[in-house]
Write a protein that holds these residues in place. Structure first.
Motif, PDB file in Angstrom:
ATOM      1  N   MET A  40     -10.988  34.796  29.557  1.00 31.95           N
ATOM      2  CA  MET A  40     -11.460  35.639  28.459  1.00 31.95           C
ATOM      3  C   MET A  40     -12.448  34.899  27.562  1.00 31.95           C
ATOM      4  O   MET A  40     -13.478  35.429  27.178  1.00 31.95           O
ATOM      5  N   TYR A  41     -12.108  33.661  27.230  1.00 27.20           N
ATOM      6  CA  TYR A  41     -12.954  32.908  26.314  1.00 27.20           C
ATOM      7  C   TYR A  41     -13.845  31.894  27.022  1.00 27.20           C
ATOM      8  O   TYR A  41     -14.469  31.057  26.370  1.00 27.20           O
ATOM      9  N   GLU A  42     -13.862  31.963  28.332  1.00 24.81           N
ATOM     10  CA  GLU A  42     -14.716  31.066  29.122  1.00 24.81           C
ATOM     11  C   GLU A  42     -14.485  29.604  28.745  1.00 24.81           C
ATOM     12  O   GLU A  42     -15.390  28.884  28.344  1.00 24.81           O
ATOM     13  N   LEU A  43     -13.244  29.205  28.864  1.00 21.98           N
ATOM     14  CA  LEU A  43     -12.869  27.858  28.444  1.00 21.98           C
ATOM     15  C   LEU A  43     -12.995  26.882  29.603  1.00 21.98           C
ATOM     16  O   LEU A  43     -12.025  26.608  30.298  1.00 21.98           O
ATOM     17  N   TYR A  44     -14.196  26.399  29.831  1.00 26.78           N
ATOM     18  CA  TYR A  44     -14.345  25.439  30.911  1.00 26.78           C
ATOM     19  C   TYR A  44     -14.815  24.083  30.398  1.00 26.78           C
ATOM     20  O   TYR A  44     -15.070  23.182  31.149  1.00 26.78           O
ATOM     21  N   ASP A  45     -14.952  23.955  29.099  1.00 26.41           N
ATOM     22  CA  ASP A  45     -15.352  22.663  28.545  1.00 26.41           C
ATOM     23  C   ASP A  45     -14.105  21.829  28.275  1.00 26.41           C
ATOM     24  O   ASP A  45     -13.018  22.367  28.127  1.00 26.41           O
ATOM     25  N   PRO A  46     -14.279  20.512  28.204  1.00 21.91           N
ATOM     26  CA  PRO A  46     -13.097  19.683  27.931  1.00 21.91           C
ATOM     27  C   PRO A  46     -12.482  20.013  26.568  1.00 21.91           C
ATOM     28  O   PRO A  46     -11.276  19.889  26.393  1.00 21.91           O
ATOM     29  N   CYS A  47     -13.311  20.408  25.639  1.00 19.90           N
ATOM     30  CA  CYS A  47     -12.783  20.669  24.296  1.00 19.90           C
ATOM     31  C   CYS A  47     -13.542  21.845  23.689  1.00 19.90           C
ATOM     32  O   CYS A  47     -14.758  21.822  23.616  1.00 19.90           O
ATOM     33  N   THR A  48     -12.796  22.840  23.279  1.00 18.98           N
ATOM     34  CA  THR A  48     -13.433  24.023  22.696  1.00 18.98           C
ATOM     35  C   THR A  48     -12.725  24.379  21.403  1.00 18.98           C
ATOM     36  O   THR A  48     -11.499  24.435  21.363  1.00 18.98           O
ATOM     37  N   MET A  49     -13.512  24.621  20.361  1.00 22.58           N
ATOM     38  CA  MET A  49     -12.896  25.019  19.109  1.00 22.58           C
ATOM     39  C   MET A  49     -13.371  26.435  18.778  1.00 22.58           C
ATOM     40  O   MET A  49     -14.554  26.718  18.840  1.00 22.58           O
ATOM     41  N   MET A  50     -12.389  27.300  18.464  1.00 20.80           N
ATOM     42  CA  MET A  50     -12.746  28.675  18.143  1.00 20.80           C
ATOM     43  C   MET A  50     -12.059  29.107  16.859  1.00 20.80           C
ATOM     44  O   MET A  50     -11.051  28.547  16.453  1.00 20.80           O
ATOM     45  N   TYR A  51     -12.635  30.132  16.235  1.00 17.96           N
ATOM     46  CA  TYR A  51     -12.129  30.584  14.938  1.00 17.96           C
ATOM     47  C   TYR A  51     -11.732  32.057  14.987  1.00 17.96           C
ATOM     48  O   TYR A  51     -12.439  32.869  15.575  1.00 17.96           O
ATOM     49  N   PHE A  52     -10.620  32.357  14.384  1.00 14.11           N
ATOM     50  CA  PHE A  52     -10.156  33.743  14.331  1.00 14.11           C
ATOM     51  C   PHE A  52      -9.770  34.079  12.897  1.00 14.11           C
ATOM     52  O   PHE A  52      -9.282  33.229  12.150  1.00 14.11           O
ATOM     53  N   PHE A  53     -10.022  35.324  12.545  1.00 12.88           N
ATOM     54  CA  PHE A  53      -9.581  35.790  11.229  1.00 12.88           C
ATOM     55  C   PHE A  53      -9.076  37.215  11.390  1.00 12.88           C
ATOM     56  O   PHE A  53      -9.802  38.080  11.873  1.00 12.88           O
TER      57      PHE A  53
END
Lengths: 348, 142
Positions: free
Chosen positions: B72-85
């Motif tokens: 869903m979030y295309e998480l293929y990087d070693p480190c991913t930071m995302m924000y939700f509100f």
């Protein structure tokens, strides 16, 4: 479950949705056209249509019409043939200069809602509303704070009675209501169970909560949308601020009558400043964001400020910072950012 | 390095963390604790989580343990930071072209605080896209 589905949208789709907004404009323009008589919205596009539309072909000019008696369907063996029935066509529409057929427009407006709008009444109502608003404004000017602002602060003062120090309005409501909030972890839930038995919701605190809710509602209805986030301290701060403002106003009123008072006022004002600078940072409102800026991103460049976010926003809007300046929030460390990437309106 | 930052161990927990927070930004670091990139990021997050606790909360998610969001979030990087509100993903214009997430470690505390604050203020005002104070494009151009 439904919530999860909502977020289940992948990024590509989100972008598509964004693009879709532009397309949505199409039916809009179509609808406006139907209003033409009332609003006389004349775009270039409309003019063009009118030019060709003004010329209507006469029946004689149209070639190839099968001048049948009444234009009723003939039949060739089993197959029914509908002739080019000009009479009927002409009654339902017309041909323009280029021979394109246009159906009569009034027949294809089929929006019940639109048709049911009583435009005259709507206009009357709007006019009434405007007048009422104007009246309100006039009242505001006449009586100043007395009528509108004072009750607001009184409401806040009343609210303080229900709140404890360090509490936000939401927290206070939760406390009075017996903490019905969803608790996240099992441990929290257990803790809640224990506390529930010890501190049962009394009828009194429930009544208090309802009163508090009413008060907050009143303020929210007046446009204080972030009322629920206000803390005890913030409300208190607002109240004291208002008292000071009113005191200052009174001073100003004195000025009109006696100039000597000016000096007195000056001294009291400076006193006030001294007091506040003793407690805080030169009269800075802790809830507001202040900015410092410099024209060049160099360590030895002169730093100006602090200025309020509103001021910074105004300057930006007035193109005072045309090429961008380097800004930082007061008390946020060393990083300076280019003002081009900062939306000051977020901090107002 | 991330003993004090709470981990979320399954998809349900992640959902609840995002759903349950009513007036704070939820910062989620997707990655692996053992990953050097993540370690760097976690270190920064650990240092800021107390400073931003009034308007943001930080969670860590192991993308091997919780693969639910990888697609869903295309998480293929070693480190991913995302924000939700309030159950909404907040996008940030970082200047990199990818407004969805930060997929490199930031070791400057203040930078992260500024981004989180901008996200919070923007989201509170109903923005779905905010502009990060710093432009990261020049640094990460290949």
């Amino acid at each position: 479950m439904a919530e999860k589905m909502k977020r289940n949208v992948s990024f590509a789709k989100q972008e598509e949705q964004g693009d879709g907004i532009g397309d949505a404009g199409l039916p809009e323009t179509k609808r406006i056209k139907t209003f033409k008589e009332k609003h006389s919205l004349d775009s270039d596009e409309e003019d063009k249509v009118d030019e060709t539309a003004t010329y209507r072909m006469n029946e004689e000019e149209i070639e190839g019409a099968e001048d049948d008696d009444d234009g009723t369907a003939e039949s060739d063996d089993d197959i029914k043939i509908t002739p080019f029935n000009l009479k009927q066509e002409m009654s339902e529409g017309y041909f323009d200069k280029d021979g394109n057929y246009h159906e009569k427009k009034d027949d294809d407006v089929h929006d019940e809602w639109l048709e049911n709008i009583d435009w005259e009444r709507l206009e009357e109502e709007n006019a009434m509303k405007k007048q009422a608003e104007k009246g309100d404004e006039a009242d505001d000017e006449d009586e100043g704070d007395a009528k509108v602002v004072r009750p607001e602060l009184e409401v806040m003062r009343e609210m303080l009675g229900f709140m404890k120090e360090g509490e936000s309005v939401t927290k206070a409501m939760q406390r009075l209501g017996g903490g019905k909030r969803k608790t996240g972890s099992a441990a929290q839930r257990k803790a809640k169970k224990d506390s529930d038995s010890s501190s049962e919701v009394t009828a009194e605190s429930k009544a208090d909560m309802l009163k508090l809710t009413d008060l907050v509602d009143e303020l929210v209805a007046r446009g204080q949308f972030d009322m629920y986030q206000y803390t005890y301290e913030k409300i208190q701060h607002k109240l004291t601020q208002d008292e000071e403002a009113q005191a200052a106003k009174k001073d100003a009123e004195f000025d009109m009558f006696a100039e000597d008072v000016d000096k007195k006022k000056l001294t009291t004002n400076t006193n006030k400043q001294d007091e506040s600078s003793g407690t805080g940072k030169d009269e800075m409102d802790p809830d507001k964001v202040y900015w410092e800026y410099k024209w060049e991103n160099k360590d030895d460049a002169d730093i100006y400020g602090p200025y309020q976010s509103e001021q910074m926003e105004n300057w930006t809007n007035q193109d005072y910072f045309q090429d961008g300046v380097w800004v930082r929030k007061v008390g946020s460390g060393q990083n300076f950012y280019t003002s081009k990437r900062i939306d000051f309106s977020l901090y107002v | 390095m991330s003993y004090m930052l709470s981990h979320l161990h399954n998809g349900w927990q992640v959902d609840q963390a995002i759903l349950g927070e009513e007036d704070r930004v939820v910062v989620i670091r997707f990655g692996h604790d053992w990953d050097p990139t993540c370690m760097k990021m976690d270190e920064t997050l650990y240092r800021i989580c107390d400073k931003v606790k009034n308007y943001a909360v930080v969670y860590l998610v192991d993308i091997t343990e919780v693969p639910d969001f990888n697609k869903m979030y295309e998480l293929y990087d070693p480190c991913t930071m995302m924000y939700f509100f309030r159950n909404k993903h907040i996008m940030i214009d970082l200047g990199t072209g990818n407004n969805n997430k930060i997929n490199w470690p930031i070791d400057d505390e203040q930078e992260v605080i500024d981004i989180v604050e901008t996200v919070y203020r923007g989201a509170r005002k109903g923005r779905g896209l905010v502009v990060s104070p710093k432009d990261y494009s020049t640094k990460y151009r290949y």
